[in-house]
Design an enzyme around this catalytic site. Structure first.
Site, PDB file in Angstrom:
ATOM      1  N   ALA A  32       0.719  -1.295   0.018  1.00 23.95           N
ATOM      2  CA  ALA A  32      -0.295   0.051  -0.016  1.00 23.95           C
ATOM      3  C   ALA A  32       0.863   1.439   0.188  1.00 23.95           C
ATOM      4  CB  ALA A  32      -0.967  -0.140   1.164  1.00 23.95           C
ATOM      5  N   HIS A  34       3.030   4.792  -0.423  1.00 19.99           N
ATOM      6  CA  HIS A  34       2.742   6.207  -0.697  1.00 19.99           C
ATOM      7  C   HIS A  34       4.124   6.628  -0.824  1.00 19.99           C
ATOM      8  CE1 HIS A  34       3.660   6.307   3.524  1.00 19.99           C
ATOM      9  NE2 HIS A  34       2.740   5.531   3.781  1.00 19.99           N
ATOM     10  N   HIS A  37       7.183   5.641   1.385  1.00 18.66           N
ATOM     11  CA  HIS A  37       7.979   4.566   1.184  1.00 18.66           C
ATOM     12  C   HIS A  37       8.967   4.809   0.047  1.00 18.66           C
ATOM     13  CE1 HIS A  37       3.908   2.724   2.819  1.00 18.66           C
ATOM     14  NE2 HIS A  37       4.896   2.052   3.444  1.00 18.66           N
ATOM     15  N   LYS A 149       8.881   7.281  11.270  1.00 17.54           N
ATOM     16  CA  LYS A 149       7.409   7.456  11.587  1.00 17.54           C
ATOM     17  C   LYS A 149       7.174   6.361  12.824  1.00 17.54           C
ATOM     18  CE  LYS A 149       3.384   6.143   9.785  1.00 17.54           C
ATOM     19  NZ  LYS A 149       2.940   5.626  10.718  1.00 17.54           N
ATOM     20  N   GLN A 153       9.580   1.090  16.305  1.00 16.39           N
ATOM     21  CA  GLN A 153      10.060  -0.094  15.533  1.00 16.39           C
ATOM     22  C   GLN A 153      11.572   0.002  15.317  1.00 16.39           C
ATOM     23  OE1 GLN A 153       7.503  -1.618  12.020  1.00 16.39           O
ATOM     24  NE2 GLN A 153       8.852  -0.216  11.216  1.00 16.39           N
ATOM     25  N   SER A 190      -0.131   4.288   5.404  1.00 16.84           N
ATOM     26  CA  SER A 190      -1.036   3.441   4.385  1.00 16.84           C
ATOM     27  C   SER A 190      -2.399   3.464   5.199  1.00 16.84           C
ATOM     28  CB  SER A 190      -0.615   1.980   4.276  1.00 16.84           C
ATOM     29  OG  SER A 190       0.760   2.189   3.625  1.00 16.84           O
TER      30      SER A 190
END
Length: 296
Positions: A32, A34, A37, A149, A153, A190
């Site tokens: 997905a 955008h 990415h 973002k 992680q 996404s």
């Protein structure tokens, strides 16, 4: 651009790309795609001879009642975007290829992965660390690129690479790329496509309230008061709940009661219209330091 779904073909492709000593960068995604990415792909192309992007919607990192079934899947469109950026190959394995029958291993990154989203989504970062470790072992890249973002992680993946002695890539070759934002400041995601028009209009309150909270903290206001005002602004704008709002050490993610001069981040997760949005921003005088720009 090759689209690869079998591990033996991937390893042959990687071997071919490395002939002559060329370097490879990996850009892991769940698809997905955008411009956020694609910014990762462009950053990777600037640092490596070849880029391998991955698309894998990892079922293990979705909890009960989360959006696994609804998560957007658009492989053909994503592949076209990656090809236009000059990506060498797309690794798009099936669930069966990634988790063969009898798969029974899991990686847990303690402390960094336990709070914030880790507390709200039990097991999420175990699944992230496990699948990213597999991707690193499958591609054996020289560099890996992730968006800032999801700051937690990124921290989890770097810790995992250090702890497991992953030499390709080393922890310091895991590159964080600054968050790409819409014109009004909302972080690209996404999941933004889930928002209704009303929800999308209200969602911009998230980055705006975060900037206001950071300004208060940097001006010397108590952190607790600044975070309370941030939460109140979100609820007033139509957010249903705030999972967390935390000022934290940028590396350890330990919560802070005040700025210390070390790099800090304001991290927030909140829900609007059934969509969970996350964001983070640098805070304090150290925010321009190199540690805040995406290097370990």
């Amino acid at each position: 651009m090759q689209i690869i779904s079998q591990l033996d073909m991937l390893r042959t492709t990687v071997s071919d790309l490395r002939k002559g000593g060329e370097t490879i960068a990996i850009v892991p995604t769940m698809g997905a795609l955008h411009d956020g990415h694609l910014t990762l792909v462009r950053a990777a192309k600037a640092r490596a001879d070849h880029v391998i992007a991955t698309i894998f919607v990892n079922p293990a990192q979705f909890g009960p009642n989360e959006d696994l079934d609804a998560y957007p899947r658009q492989l053909a469109e994503d592949a076209a975007m990656l090809a236009a950026e000059g990506t060498a190959a797309l690794w798009a394995p099936s669930v069966e290829a990634m988790y063969p029958d009898g798969f029974a291993s899991s990686i847990h990154v303690a402390h960094i992965g336990d709070g914030l989203c880790g507390a709200d989504r039990p097991g999420h970062f175990d699944a992230v660390a496990t699948v990213v470790c597999k991707l690193f072992n499958q591609v054996r890249p020289d560099l890996a690129f992730f968006g800032e973002k999801d700051w937690q992680q990124l921290a989890v993946i770097r810790q995992m690479a250090r702890d497991l002695d992953l030499t390709l890539p080393l922890a310091d070759t895991i590159i964080g790329v600054p968050t790409v934002r819409e014109a009004d400041g909302l972080a690209m995601s996404s999941r933004n496509r889930y928002l209704t028009a009303k929800g999308r209009a209200a969602a911009v309150t998230l980055p705006n309230a975060m900037k206001a909270a950071i300004a208060k903290i940097e001006a010397g206001h108590p952190v607790k008061e600044a975070l309370s005002a941030l939460k109140a602004a979100l609820i007033s704008a139509g957010f249903q709940s705030v999972d967390y709002a935390s000022l934290a050490d940028a590396k350890s993610l330990d919560p802070l009661d005040a700025l210390t001069g070390r790099p800090a981040r304001l991290l927030v997760a909140a829900r609007i219209g059934g969509t969970r949005l996350i964001d983070n921003m640098a805070a304090g005088k150290a925010q321009s330091e190199r540690a805040q720009s995406g290097r370990a």
